[in-house]
Design an enzyme around this catalytic site. Sequence first.
Site, PDB file in Angstrom:
ATOM      1  N   GLU A  15      52.944 -23.866 107.150  1.00  0.00           N
ATOM      2  CA  GLU A  15      52.565 -25.265 107.376  1.00  0.00           C
ATOM      3  C   GLU A  15      53.528 -25.939 108.358  1.00  0.00           C
ATOM      4  O   GLU A  15      53.115 -26.758 109.178  1.00  0.00           O
ATOM      5  CB  GLU A  15      52.522 -26.019 106.043  1.00  0.00           C
ATOM      6  CG  GLU A  15      51.359 -25.542 105.168  1.00  0.00           C
ATOM      7  CD  GLU A  15      51.413 -26.125 103.772  1.00  0.00           C
ATOM      8  OE1 GLU A  15      52.315 -25.735 103.002  1.00  0.00           O
ATOM      9  OE2 GLU A  15      50.575 -26.981 103.459  1.00  0.00           O
ATOM     10  N   GLU A  27      49.582 -20.104  98.385  1.00  0.00           N
ATOM     11  CA  GLU A  27      49.876 -21.007  97.263  1.00  0.00           C
ATOM     12  C   GLU A  27      48.950 -20.802  96.077  1.00  0.00           C
ATOM     13  O   GLU A  27      49.357 -20.922  94.917  1.00  0.00           O
ATOM     14  CB  GLU A  27      49.800 -22.467  97.717  1.00  0.00           C
ATOM     15  CG  GLU A  27      50.960 -22.927  98.585  1.00  0.00           C
ATOM     16  CD  GLU A  27      50.745 -22.692 100.074  1.00  0.00           C
ATOM     17  OE1 GLU A  27      49.861 -21.877 100.431  1.00  0.00           O
ATOM     18  OE2 GLU A  27      51.461 -23.301 100.882  1.00  0.00           O
TER      19      GLU A  27
HETATM   20  N1  3HC Z   1      61.040 -19.249  96.796  1.00  0.00           N
HETATM   21  C1  3HC Z   1      62.098 -18.772  96.120  1.00  0.00           C
HETATM   22  N2  3HC Z   1      62.422 -17.465  96.055  1.00  0.00           N
HETATM   23  C2  3HC Z   1      61.623 -16.608  96.703  1.00  0.00           C
HETATM   24  C3  3HC Z   1      60.508 -17.034  97.430  1.00  0.00           C
HETATM   25  C4  3HC Z   1      60.223 -18.428  97.482  1.00  0.00           C
HETATM   26  N3  3HC Z   1      59.179 -18.907  98.169  1.00  0.00           N
HETATM   27  N4  3HC Z   1      59.898 -15.941  97.965  1.00  0.00           N
HETATM   28  C5  3HC Z   1      60.643 -14.888  97.591  1.00  0.00           C
HETATM   29  N5  3HC Z   1      61.678 -15.284  96.837  1.00  0.00           N
HETATM   30  C6  3HC Z   1      62.737 -14.445  96.262  1.00  0.00           C
HETATM   31  C7  3HC Z   1      62.171 -13.438  95.245  1.00  0.00           C
HETATM   32  O1  3HC Z   1      62.102 -14.017  93.976  1.00  0.00           O
HETATM   33  C8  3HC Z   1      63.175 -12.322  95.345  1.00  0.00           C
HETATM   34  O2  3HC Z   1      64.282 -12.689  94.570  1.00  0.00           O
HETATM   35  P1  3HC Z   1      65.153 -11.575  93.801  1.00  0.00           P
HETATM   36  O3  3HC Z   1      65.650 -10.647  94.863  1.00  0.00           O
HETATM   37  O4  3HC Z   1      66.182 -12.367  93.106  1.00  0.00           O
HETATM   38  O5  3HC Z   1      64.189 -10.887  92.859  1.00  0.00           O
HETATM   39  C9  3HC Z   1      63.592 -12.331  96.814  1.00  0.00           C
HETATM   40  O6  3HC Z   1      63.240 -13.621  97.306  1.00  0.00           O
HETATM   41  C10 3HC Z   1      62.910 -11.286  97.671  1.00  0.00           C
HETATM   42  O7  3HC Z   1      61.495 -11.380  97.435  1.00  0.00           O
HETATM   43  P2  3HC Z   1      60.578 -10.088  97.320  1.00  0.00           P
HETATM   44  O8  3HC Z   1      61.211  -9.104  96.408  1.00  0.00           O
HETATM   45  O9  3HC Z   1      59.226 -10.568  97.006  1.00  0.00           O
HETATM   46  O10 3HC Z   1      60.677  -9.530  98.812  1.00  0.00           O
HETATM   47  P3  3HC Z   1      59.567  -8.804  99.678  1.00  0.00           P
HETATM   48  O11 3HC Z   1      60.228  -8.470 100.946  1.00  0.00           O
HETATM   49  O12 3HC Z   1      58.891  -7.753  98.877  1.00  0.00           O
HETATM   50  O13 3HC Z   1      58.459  -9.931  99.962  1.00  0.00           O
HETATM   51  C11 3HC Z   1      57.638 -12.087 100.618  1.00  0.00           C
HETATM   52  C12 3HC Z   1      58.770 -11.048 100.760  1.00  0.00           C
HETATM   53  C13 3HC Z   1      56.338 -11.541 101.235  1.00  0.00           C
HETATM   54  C14 3HC Z   1      58.068 -13.314 101.372  1.00  0.00           C
HETATM   55  C15 3HC Z   1      57.394 -12.399  99.113  1.00  0.00           C
HETATM   56  O14 3HC Z   1      58.635 -12.700  98.528  1.00  0.00           O
HETATM   57  C16 3HC Z   1      56.486 -13.553  98.850  1.00  0.00           C
HETATM   58  O15 3HC Z   1      55.287 -13.396  98.895  1.00  0.00           O
HETATM   59  N6  3HC Z   1      57.053 -14.728  98.532  1.00  0.00           N
HETATM   60  C17 3HC Z   1      56.321 -15.866  98.100  1.00  0.00           C
HETATM   61  C18 3HC Z   1      55.639 -16.551  99.243  1.00  0.00           C
HETATM   62  C19 3HC Z   1      54.919 -17.769  98.751  1.00  0.00           C
HETATM   63  O16 3HC Z   1      54.229 -17.757  97.760  1.00  0.00           O
HETATM   64  N7  3HC Z   1      55.068 -18.864  99.484  1.00  0.00           N
HETATM   65  C20 3HC Z   1      54.441 -20.087  99.129  1.00  0.00           C
HETATM   66  C21 3HC Z   1      55.351 -20.862  98.244  1.00  0.00           C
HETATM   67  S1  3HC Z   1      54.593 -22.334  97.627  1.00  0.00           S
HETATM   68  C22 3HC Z   1      54.629 -23.408  98.934  1.00  0.00           C
HETATM   69  O17 3HC Z   1      55.061 -23.064  99.990  1.00  0.00           O
HETATM   70  C23 3HC Z   1      54.097 -24.769  98.661  1.00  0.00           C
HETATM   71  C24 3HC Z   1      53.901 -25.555  99.905  1.00  0.00           C
HETATM   72  O18 3HC Z   1      52.556 -25.482 100.330  1.00  0.00           O
HETATM   73  C25 3HC Z   1      54.210 -26.995  99.682  1.00  0.00           C
END
Ligand code: 3HC
Length: 699
Positions: A104, A124
């Site tokens: 975004e 999300e």
């Molecule tokens: N916030 C906080 N921590 C996060 C995070 C986030 N958005 N995304 C990942 N992390 C943390 C994980 O919990 C993990 O922590 P740990 O090592 O302590 O277990 C670490 O980062 C690494 O994450 P992954 O093990 O998942 O790493 P990968 O390399 O396998 O994947 C990724 C990376 C594709 C970025 C995956 O982490 C992911 O899909 N993350 C979530 C993305 C997401 O859902 N974003 C939207 C958030 S909601 C939002 O943005 C609302 C907005 O519209 C207002």
Amino acid sequence: MGAAVKYERRGQIGVISVNNPPVNALSHAVRSGIVDALATAATDDSLAVVLCCEGRTFIAGADITEFGKPPQAPSLPDLLVALDSHPKLTVAAIHGTALGGGFEVALTCNYRIALTSAKVGLPEVKLGLLPGAGGTQRTPRLAGLPAAVDLITSGNPVSAERAMALKLIDQLADENLVERAIDYGNQLIEENAPQRQASALTFSLTVEDTDLIEKSRAQLVKRTRGERAPQRILDCLLAAAEGSFESGLKREREEFMACLADPQSAALRHMFFAERAAAKIDHLAKDIKPLDIRSVGIIGAGTMGGGIAMCFAQAGMAVTLVDMTDDAVNIGLEKIAKNYAISVKKGRLSTAQTDAIMANITTSSDFNDLGEVDMVIEAVFENLAVKKEVFATLDSICKPGAILASNTSYQSIDDIAAVTTRPESVLGMHFFSPANVMKLLEVVKGAQSSDLVIATAMAVGKKIGKVSVLSGMCYGFIGNRMLRHYGREAALCLMEGSTPAQIDSAMESWGMAMGPLAVSDLAGLDIGYKAREQLTAEQKGAPASYIVADRLVEAGRLGQKSGAGYYRYDPETRQRQEDPAVMTIVTEARRELGITPRHFEDEEIVNRLTLALANEGAKLLQEGIAQRASDIDVVYCYGYGFPRFRGGPMHTIEAMGLDKAVTLLNEFHDQLNPEHWQAAPLLTKLVANGGQLADSHRD
Ligand code: 3HC
Ligand code: NAI
């Protein structure tokens, strides 16, 4: 600006770079750092701003750990206002995954350049949320409604190339992203390019768009089984077309806040962290390096062996599939080939891809061909004597250090390991049917399984795309041990007055992928029947919990495979239909056991079935069979069709309130069979101490 965000000048370009490992989430330090950098860039003599990230990825979204905590200014919307109204040209430089709030931010920049390897998306919805930083308003303006519906309601990321086709990205770069982004910025300055704002684009719905929204609504109700965020997303997309950008943004904020406060989002966020926690094993040395597994032997080319072979072959590993005879193994291989032919027909894989996968599988009826493999997974009949014989043979054939795993559902890993001279190399790797589809892998630690072997099995699970959960040794491990209690309550509700249709639809309306009796029909009622034949009366438990299942099998109703079980199945469509013959059997069984049927509310069914699961889960936790409550939730959501938006059985009782859960357990204890309803001591202790399951470990 702080350590999380740097600002530097590169000629006429101001470069803002974010450095907040591991995924550059938009935590407070990042938001305020970007806002400060934007303010600096607004007043210096730069002509354009490039926003990029260090480390493995562009911003992967809002910081999920901050949700539910008191907000800290500047908020993400504050940041986006500063970005959207910035006086200079803004360019986002995307590598890795630009997700959620991260994407975004990029969409709010005037232009976007991405590495060809990058992915972008708005995931999300998978957290029970919706894009809350303009995503539902800018995406349809840039890419049109059909693409926005697909991207935002699925939550699945798309490649940079696809995003470019959708007009969400303007330029691709093969390498040197930041340099290319600076070049792009200079080019835009030279061309006197306008400050293009997605927020300024007009957007209105066509008749086709309106139809699409209505169609999507109905499809999502069915597909997401009661999730509210997808419907709210459609509301926001409608609002994008019906009013101004500002009014749409306001609606999006309201809906986002409603999602954030919704228990479904709390459950889905719990699952996000639960999956990641499951990969971690307490007490395992941090520096342990899993063995490199390149070749795998699979014994038994039946239902499970075939599916397991597919998992490994798809991950590019060399598979040797072994059965007792050439005929048996060839039948297994044909089934695998048939599965892939279906995938090709459905367009999921190309012929070239399936040919390459099939080339990874060789077959044999000679165990000696397993001498050099790194790992063996046994999936022969569920019979301890047969399994012991197989493991004794493997022990004499396999190279030292090879991992010997059993896919057994119930047998003791310790008994199996005892027939080998290397019990440290033996463990359970319990897949779920169909093994090539189901994401769960229970890694079962025997008394002597070594840490290295456990760590390797967990790593292998990840390599083949499974979510792996460690289980200690007990009958049925985590999942099937709990399932017995769930199945028992389903059978008892039926005997006490309910019907198969009521039980299944109560659980399905609550969110289960399939009701318990329909699942029994799918798995085959004969499996439980045969298992019960080997048990003593005491082990079998209350006759009311299995009498109907026995009678159905004795009447030739084995479930879907024989066209009838708890239901009758349409031979063409496999649709289940209620069958009065079943209720005749139930009525007869009630009479025999002296049970007078009573009226049932759906709520009682849901409470009994879910509490039976969670109470047993708490016992597993207390015994140390499960490492943490959230692991149990992962097992149920990935292996048993438990709705992720309920967060698994343990989260369900945590969300309900452990005190209320214990009160219900005690009521069931007093009103129903007291032996079935002894509240787990861990739960009563937590209620007394005001503790939480999330913090509970073995006593
Ligand atoms: N916030 C906080 N921590 C996060 C995070 C986030 N958005 N995304 C990942 N992390 C943390 C994980 O919990 C993990 O922590 P740990 O090592 O302590 O277990 C670490 O980062 C690494 O994450 P992954 O093990 O998942 O790493 P990968 O390399 O396998 O994947 C990724 C990376 C594709 C970025 C995956 O982490 C992911 O899909 N993350 C979530 C993305 C997401 O859902 N974003 C939207 C958030 S909601 C939002 O943005 C609302 C907005 O519209 C207002
Ligand atoms: P299956 O009956 O479909 O296949 C078993 C295969 O093993 C047959 O092809 C048989 O010929 C072969 N076999 C038997 N003895 C052998 C031996 N000594 N050497 C080589 N091959 C031999 O059984 P299924 O359903 O695949 O189950 C296999 C194992 O997986 C069992 O332990 C079962 O409990 C477990 N399991 C089954 C699940 C299911 O839903 N079917 C789910 C999870 C685990």
